[in-house]
Scaffold this motif. Structure first.
Motif, mmCIF file in Angstrom:
data_model
loop_
_atom_site.group_PDB
_atom_site.id
_atom_site.type_symbol
_atom_site.label_atom_id
_atom_site.label_comp_id
_atom_site.label_asym_id
_atom_site.label_seq_id
_atom_site.Cartn_x
_atom_site.Cartn_y
_atom_site.Cartn_z
ATOM 1 N N UNK A 143 30.153 41.970 47.695
ATOM 2 C CA UNK A 143 29.915 43.293 47.091
ATOM 3 C C UNK A 143 31.180 43.828 46.428
ATOM 4 N N UNK A 144 32.341 43.382 46.928
ATOM 5 C CA UNK A 144 33.616 43.881 46.395
ATOM 6 C C UNK A 144 34.122 43.079 45.201
ATOM 7 N N UNK A 145 33.420 41.976 44.889
ATOM 8 C CA UNK A 145 33.872 41.192 43.727
ATOM 9 C C UNK A 145 33.685 41.996 42.444
ATOM 10 N N UNK A 146 34.562 41.778 41.497
ATOM 11 C CA UNK A 146 34.478 42.527 40.247
ATOM 12 C C UNK A 146 33.389 41.945 39.350
ATOM 13 N N UNK A 147 32.500 42.810 38.902
ATOM 14 C CA UNK A 147 31.428 42.371 37.997
ATOM 15 C C UNK A 147 31.849 42.565 36.542
ATOM 16 N N UNK A 148 30.945 42.207 35.649
ATOM 17 C CA UNK A 148 31.232 42.317 34.212
ATOM 18 C C UNK A 148 31.590 43.756 33.822
ATOM 19 N N UNK A 161 42.398 46.773 45.490
ATOM 20 C CA UNK A 161 43.267 45.624 45.244
ATOM 21 C C UNK A 161 44.690 45.935 45.714
ATOM 22 N N UNK A 162 45.403 44.890 46.108
ATOM 23 C CA UNK A 162 46.781 45.044 46.577
ATOM 24 C C UNK A 162 46.821 45.409 48.041
ATOM 25 N N UNK A 163 48.033 45.491 48.574
ATOM 26 C CA UNK A 163 48.173 45.825 50.003
ATOM 27 C C UNK A 163 48.747 47.210 50.202
ATOM 28 N N UNK A 164 49.797 47.534 49.412
ATOM 29 C CA UNK A 164 50.432 48.840 49.614
ATOM 30 C C UNK A 164 49.958 49.879 48.593
ATOM 31 N N UNK A 165 49.469 49.421 47.470
ATOM 32 C CA UNK A 165 49.065 50.353 46.411
ATOM 33 C C UNK A 165 50.196 50.643 45.451
ATOM 34 N N UNK A 202 36.781 34.117 43.640
ATOM 35 C CA UNK A 202 37.945 35.002 43.743
ATOM 36 C C UNK A 202 39.088 34.503 42.860
ATOM 37 N N UNK A 203 39.296 33.176 42.863
ATOM 38 C CA UNK A 203 40.351 32.614 42.006
ATOM 39 C C UNK A 203 40.042 32.904 40.541
ATOM 40 N N UNK A 204 38.777 32.794 40.184
ATOM 41 C CA UNK A 204 38.349 33.074 38.809
ATOM 42 C C UNK A 204 38.563 34.559 38.470
ATOM 43 N N UNK A 205 38.260 35.397 39.439
ATOM 44 C CA UNK A 205 38.428 36.840 39.260
ATOM 45 C C UNK A 205 39.913 37.191 39.059
#
Lengths: 322, 160
Positions: A18-23, A47-51, A290-293
């Protein structure tokens, strides 16, 4: 019985998909006027850890998150070695070149692989490849000797790249998993076609091409090498008889279009895994998605940083998994 | 030879309870794994995935019911224990639809439930529709239960 081994893991991945980025999000990122706006959208998406990361750190953090999640839900991570072997061979290449140049170069190693980068680094530094597995050790020795005796960096790369493709192919076949086998097939086939094309365009010897191309099921290596030696048109003619006939148009467009075509083909092949609730295939598909994203977001961020036009960025975008 | 009648009848009753229970235990376990995976990411879906997990649990209950009726008929739970060889064999055969169908339907229903749990993980609003796919498998477990009960009670009224 094996297909019931990953029920828990697949269910977690289903939620994570659900969290994957769509078009739509990708379009939103491309439509941003500034690089900072893109970063803000990505931070808002979690995305990211600290922001507060830079682009490179952000993308590295996302890759780490994927592998950390898989490590958390799968007991034996070695089932995904096929996807990490390329990093090992990249690290080997980097270590040999670093040893040859005899100076420290920062940030040239991948942190994830099936073998720790320190082991590869030390093996090259001490010229002791017995610590590596047989296949990698043999390839490392050959590449090391070639570079140190002839200084031919290209041949060193060719030896390592071919060995990497063979290792990926063998590992995927060993796993018996459809997604990994598909991934390896496309990986090796795209590398072979790229090599055949380059050799044809630069007039490389037949021996060189033979040394660079790895075996795969969808390409007849002999015909590929013969057609490559005969010329670009002959190569295209041969490709027409393979499952990669459509890639000819992309080759004519640009090298980037060729890469995109293969990346999109892989995504097309793995998409049915969105509806599979069993086996490890949906997990492998998620990692590839995820790698593609991450690759797509990297293209957008670099495009924004270098002030490329939206249309130039869009030309380079990959199809998304969701 | 007639003394073996009760053995066959009891074997039938035990098979129904055993395979029904075994199938449901495996099936609910598989569903539980999928449900736990979803809950780890989104605990708010607990109620929905719990129902889907429990759907293949009914086969165990059906097996128990068939075993209970058979045991009552053959006098193990009281009454007359006079079961001829042929009658015992008929009781055994009567229990077989339940024993076999309950086991396999439980496993198949679990697979449908797991797929439905995946639907709920992504689209919780489709819970009702997703549940129907798993519930459909139940039909065949109910048919097997019905035929086993009819056969067992029918055999009881035959004088052989």
């Amino acid at each position: 019985m094996t297909e019931n081994m990953h029920i828990y893991a697949v269910a977690r991945i289903r939620s994570r998909e659900l969290d994957l980025l769509g078009e739509s999000v990708i379009n939103q990122l491309v439509d941003c006027n500034k690089f900072e706006e893109c970063m803000k959208i990505l931070f808002d998406k979690g995305w990211g850890k600290s922001g507060f990361e830079e682009a490179d750190e952000l993308l590295a953090a996302e890759s780490d998150k994927t592998w950390d999640l898989i490590g958390e839900i799968v007991e034996d991570m070695s089932i995904f070695d096929t996807l990490l072997l390329e990093n090992d061979y990249h690290n080997l290449k980097a270590a040999i070149k670093q040893a040859y140049m005899n100076r420290d170069i920062e940030k040239i190693y991948f942190s994830r692989g099936t073998v720790k980068r320190e082991i590869i680094f030390n093996a090259v530094k001490e010229h002791n490849f017995s610590v590596l597995d047989e296949k990698m050790g043999k390839c490392a020795e050959e590449a090391y000797q070639v570079l140190f005796h002839t200084g031919d960096g290209q041949l060193c790369d060719v030896i390592i790249d071919k060995s990497a493709m063979e290792a990926i192919y063998e590992k995927a076949a060993e796993s018996g998993n459809e997604v990994l086998i598909d991934y390896a097939e496309l990986k090796v086939a795209s590398a072979d076609i790229k090599i055949a094309l380059r050799c044809s365009r630069t007039g490389k010897s037949r021996e060189f091409t033979e040394r660079a191309i790895a075996e795969c099921a969808t390409l007849d290596i002999k015909s590929l090498i013969d057609s490559s030696a005969a010329g670009e048109n002959e190569l295209f003619e041969y490709l027409l008889s393979t499952p990669y006939a459509e890639v000819i148009n992309e080759i004519k467009k640009s090298p980037a279009a060729f890469e995109i075509w293969f990346d999109n083909l892989l995504i097309k092949h793995i998409k049915p895994q969105k509806y599979n609730s069993f086996t490890m295939s949906p997990l492998a598909a998620y990692i590839l998605a995820r790698e593609n994203e991450i690759k797509t977001v990297r293209i957008i961020l670099l495009g924004k940083l270098n002030r490329l036009s939206d249309s130039s960025i869009r030309e380079r975008l990959r199809n998304m998994y969701v | 030879m007639d003394s073996y009648g009760i053995v066959f009848a009891l074997a039938g009753a035990i098979s129904a309870a055993l395979f029904g229970g075994l199938g449901s235990a495996r099936a609910v376990g598989m569903g539980g794994e999928a449900a736990a995976g979803v809950i780890t990411e989104d605990p708010s879906k607990f109620g929905k995935v719990l129902i889907l997990q429990l759907l293949p649990g009914t086969q165990g209950i059906y097996g128990l019911l068939v075993a209970f009726i058979t045991l009552s008929q053959i006098g193990v739970l009281g009454g007359s224990g006079d079961v001829s060889f042929v009658k015992g064999l008929l009781y055994f055969l009567s229990c077989m639809p339940a024993a076999v169908v309950l086991y396999f339907s439980a496993i198949r229903q679990a697979r449908a439930s797991i797929a439905s749990i995946a639907v709920v993980a992504k689209k919780p609003e489709s819970f009702g529709k997703a549940m129907m796919f798993s519930a459909m498998v139940e039909t065949y477990a109910i048919l097997a239960l019905l035929i086993s009960i009819l056969a067992i009670t029918g055999v009881g009224s035959i004088n052989i």
